[in-house]
Design an enzyme around this catalytic site. Structure first.
Site, PDB file in Angstrom:
ATOM      1  N   ASP A 142       9.947 -21.558 -37.754  1.00  0.00           N
ATOM      2  CA  ASP A 142       9.792 -22.540 -38.822  1.00  0.00           C
ATOM      3  C   ASP A 142       8.959 -21.946 -39.972  1.00  0.00           C
ATOM      4  OD1 ASP A 142      10.453 -25.592 -39.376  1.00  0.00           O
ATOM      5  OD2 ASP A 142       8.401 -25.450 -39.401  1.00  0.00           O
ATOM      6  N   TYR A 153      14.180 -34.915 -45.807  1.00  0.00           N
ATOM      7  CA  TYR A 153      12.791 -34.890 -45.437  1.00  0.00           C
ATOM      8  C   TYR A 153      11.840 -34.160 -46.305  1.00  0.00           C
ATOM      9  CZ  TYR A 153      12.809 -30.687 -42.642  1.00  0.00           C
ATOM     10  OH  TYR A 153      12.970 -29.599 -42.480  1.00  0.00           O
ATOM     11  N   TYR A 171       4.741 -28.206 -46.752  1.00  0.00           N
ATOM     12  CA  TYR A 171       5.709 -29.062 -47.554  1.00  0.00           C
ATOM     13  C   TYR A 171       5.281 -29.069 -49.050  1.00  0.00           C
ATOM     14  CZ  TYR A 171       7.487 -29.899 -42.964  1.00  0.00           C
ATOM     15  OH  TYR A 171       7.831 -29.645 -41.678  1.00  0.00           O
ATOM     16  N   HIS A 185      16.660 -26.573 -32.950  1.00  0.00           N
ATOM     17  CA  HIS A 185      15.657 -26.158 -33.895  1.00  0.00           C
ATOM     18  C   HIS A 185      14.537 -25.628 -33.093  1.00  0.00           C
ATOM     19  CE1 HIS A 185      13.516 -25.451 -37.530  1.00  0.00           C
ATOM     20  NE2 HIS A 185      12.413 -26.329 -37.192  1.00  0.00           N
TER      21      HIS A 185
END
Length: 314
Positions: free
Chosen positions: A102, A147, A231, A291
Site C-alpha cells: 500500500d 474514499y 492521504y 488488497h
C-alpha cells in the site's frame, strides 16, 4: 509470534517501534500500509527468518506504538523515507531488502530512488511505482465520493471515524478494502463508514484476535497522522524529475485488488509502462488475491518473497 522481539529506537528525534526476528546476515525491512501496522507482516517475518534472514518491521512515525511528530499536519512521505534511512543507520544495516505494501510501497520506492546504494532489492504488494504528487492518483476520474478524496477533506474522516470505536473503524476499512471495487460513497450525505453493513463478518483470514491487535495499536496512535500521511500529503510534489529504481524489483498484485480499478492502473502495470521507472521489474499476479494479499494468502506470498531474496543475495 512470541519469538518476535520488540523495542523502541530513537530515530531522527522520535522513538520508533521496531519488531524483529532472525539473525541472518541479510536484512529485510517491511513497511506497512493503512490500516495496517507492523503486525500485518507477522506471517512474512517468521517465514523469512526461518529462511535465514533478519526480518525487521516498524510502525511508521505517528502509527501504532511509535511516537507522534510534533506537528503531524506538516508531515509527508519524505519524513518516512528519512526515517527508514535513519533506522538503517541506527541498526548498522548497510544494505537492505525493502518490502512495502500500500502506501508503504511508495516509501520503499523513494528510498530505492534516492538511496540506491542502500538497497539490495525491492518487493511491493498492491502498488506499482508511483511518484507522489498532483497526478499520483487520477481522483478527478473517480466518483466524487472516492474514499481518498473524502479523507483528504479536513475534518471529514475525523467526524466519520469518531462516530465509532477504533475497532469498528479498522474492521470497516478492512471490509471495504477487501472488495474488488473501489470504495466510494454515492451521495454527499453518505460517509465512507456508512458503506459497510455492520453485520458483515470478518474475512476468514482475519481473526478476532488479529482485529483486536490492530485496534489496540490504532487506539494508541489514533488516526491524526495516518490521515496526513499518506492521504492529505499525497499531492505534494517531491521535485524528483526522472526517478529510476535500479534495484531488482518484484511487484505482487492480487487480481481482485481494488487498486487495479484506479483509472489507468491496470494498463500501466500490464502494458509494461511501469518499467520506464523500474526497468529491472518482475510482476506476479495472484488470481484470488485482494488488497491484503500477504494476510489472505501468506504461503504463496512468502514463497515468492523467499525465492526473490534467495535469487538476489549478492
Amino acid at each position: 509470534m512470541e519469538q518476535i522481539k520488540h523495542s523502541h529506537l530513537q530515530v531522527r528525534g522520535l522513538k520508533l517501534h521496531v519488531a524483529e526476528i532472525g539473525t541472518g546476515p541479510k536484512a529485510v525491512l517491511f513497511l506497512h500500509g493503512f490500516p495496517e501496522i507492523w503486525y500485518s507482516w507477522r506471517h512474512q517475518m517468521i517465514a523469512i527468518a526461518d529462511a535465514g534472514y533478519r526480518a525487521v518491521a516498524i510502525d511508521f512515525r505517528g502509527y501504532g506504538l511509535s511516537e507522534q511528530p510534533a506537528e503531524p499536519e506538516k508531515g509527508n512521505i519524505m519524513d518516512l523515507v528519512d526515517d527508514v534511512v535513519g533506522l538503517l543507520d541506527t541498526l548498522a544495516i548497510d544494505k537492505v531488502f525493502l518490502v512495502g505494501k500500500d502506501f508503504g510501497a511508495l516509501a520503499v520506492y523513494l528510498v530505492a530512488v534516492l538511496h540506491p546504494t542502500k538497497v539490495s532489492g525491492v518487493i511491493t504488494l498492491g502498488i506499482p511505482f508511483l511518484l507522489p504528487g498532483p497526478n499520483a492518483v487520477q481522483s478527478h476520474m473517480l466518483p466524487k465520493g472516492f474514499y481518498i478524496t473524502r479523507w483528504q477533506e479536513p475534518g471529514r474522516a475525523e467526524a466519520d471515524f469518531g462516530r465509532l470505536d477504533v475497532k469498528t473503524v479498522i474492521k470497516n476499512i478492512y471490509t471495504l478494502f477487501s472488495s474488488s471495487e473501489v470504495p466510494a460513497a454515492t451521495r454527499d450525505d453518505e460517509e465512507i463508514m456508512d458503506l459497510v453493513d455492520p453485520s458483515t463478518p470478518l474475512p476468514p483470514w482475519l481473526s478476532e484476535e488479529d482485529l483486536a491487535a490492530y485496534a489496540s495499536l490504532y487506539e494508541n496512535s489514533g488516526f491524526r497522522y495516518p490521515l496526513q500521511v499518506p492521504y492529505r500529503s499525497m499531492r505534494t510534489d517531491l521535485g524528483i524529475p526522472d526517478p529510476k529504481v535500479t534495484a531488482p524489483t518484484l511487484l505482487i498484485m492480487g487480481e481482485k485488488d481494488y487498486v487495479l480499478k484506479f483509472p489507468g492502473m491496470e494498463d500501466y502495470i500490464r502494458s509494461g509502462q511501469v518499467k520506464h521507472f523500474v526497468p529491472n521489474l518482475d510482476i506476479v499476479f495472484i488470481e484470488e488475491g485482494n488488497h491484503f494479499i500477504q494476510e489472505m494468502l501468506p504461503q504463496q506470498v512468502n514463497e515468492l518473497i523467499v525465492k526473490f531474496l534467495n535469487n538476489h543475495m549478492n
